[in-house]
Design an enzyme around this catalytic site. Sequence first.
Site, mmCIF file in Angstrom:
data_model
loop_
_atom_site.group_PDB
_atom_site.id
_atom_site.type_symbol
_atom_site.label_atom_id
_atom_site.label_comp_id
_atom_site.label_asym_id
_atom_site.label_seq_id
_atom_site.Cartn_x
_atom_site.Cartn_y
_atom_site.Cartn_z
ATOM 1 N N LYS A 91 5.156 -4.828 3.253
ATOM 2 C CA LYS A 91 6.118 -5.778 1.944
ATOM 3 C C LYS A 91 7.125 -7.167 2.505
ATOM 4 O O LYS A 91 7.160 -7.343 2.164
ATOM 5 C CB LYS A 91 6.516 -4.652 1.743
ATOM 6 C CG LYS A 91 6.169 -3.346 0.958
ATOM 7 C CD LYS A 91 6.151 -3.779 -0.762
ATOM 8 C CE LYS A 91 5.297 -2.335 -1.609
ATOM 9 N NZ LYS A 91 5.332 -3.534 -2.925
ATOM 10 N N TYR A 129 2.913 -0.407 5.322
ATOM 11 C CA TYR A 129 3.922 -0.333 4.074
ATOM 12 C C TYR A 129 4.934 -1.874 4.991
ATOM 13 O O TYR A 129 4.569 -2.794 3.891
ATOM 14 C CB TYR A 129 4.684 0.852 3.970
ATOM 15 C CG TYR A 129 5.079 0.347 2.440
ATOM 16 C CD1 TYR A 129 4.813 0.672 1.353
ATOM 17 C CD2 TYR A 129 6.499 1.024 2.231
ATOM 18 C CE1 TYR A 129 5.976 0.156 0.108
ATOM 19 C CE2 TYR A 129 7.347 0.661 1.487
ATOM 20 C CZ TYR A 129 6.937 0.225 0.284
ATOM 21 O OH TYR A 129 7.683 0.510 -0.491
#
Length: 294
Positions: free
Chosen positions: A192, A188
Amino acid sequence: MCSEPTLSSTLTSDVWARIYAAIDPQHHWKGQTYKGKVAFITGASRGIGRAIALFYAKAGASVAISARKQETLQQTKDIILEDVPHAQVGIFPADVKDPDAVAVAVSGAVEYFGRLDVLIANAGASLAFDTPMVDRDAKMWWNTFEVNLFGVYNFVRAAMMHLQRTHGHIVAISSIGAQFRSRFASDYEISKHALNRLVEFIAQEYPEIKIFSFHPGGVRTELAISTRLEEKFGVEFSDPPELAAAATLCLTSGRYDWLNGRFYSVCWDIEEVERDWKDKILEKELLVSKLAVS
């Protein structure tokens, strides 16, 4: 995961009380500031994406909504039409990981509405923050990148020529997690972080449009629940999705185009950022990914 902002709003409900004066959407709603414009929102079947679609419709925009499932998009359309009966809403299902399906969805929206002014790239994915990276299923680990990074690229690629014609705006929904290095969150947080860098490249290569990477706050979305983020960080995710929706309207209004190519968090009062930090941000090229040695 916002700190508590100082809020001032003419809205009175508990939810709207979190919306501070600088991003109060009533200006856009009353003035219909997006009338004649078209906004395309991905991940619009629930949560943040659904709230953003509703806010643009209330501001007069025609909205194209996209996600994988037709039935959940229909629910979003019904909610919008209940609040804004004369809204123009089109449903364009697509898997963000499929560039061909994305191209069909975007071209379909442009054919239906005649133009494209705003793209909100909101779809997101993550594994639970509970397992070291080498113990993950490799395809599941990579799937997060396919959604969070490749998915945004696919929509930007399909929409760019239309946005160039209208000198449009893109908001890529990022995360404060892009700035973290949390154990067991590699898929994640790296994806990002890479998304933020992608935004910087898009801003360089396509000066006709304006693009922002945007942290929407600590919203208790289905993703946050499934990954147990509140437990991981020991905080309550209490920011309403409408807070992000209000800030998104503000970002694509044209007033804050000087933030082009940069990261912005809904936790920061955008008026204060402009008043107190704009000169320094532009002079020192801040709110972008860089190495600093002091």
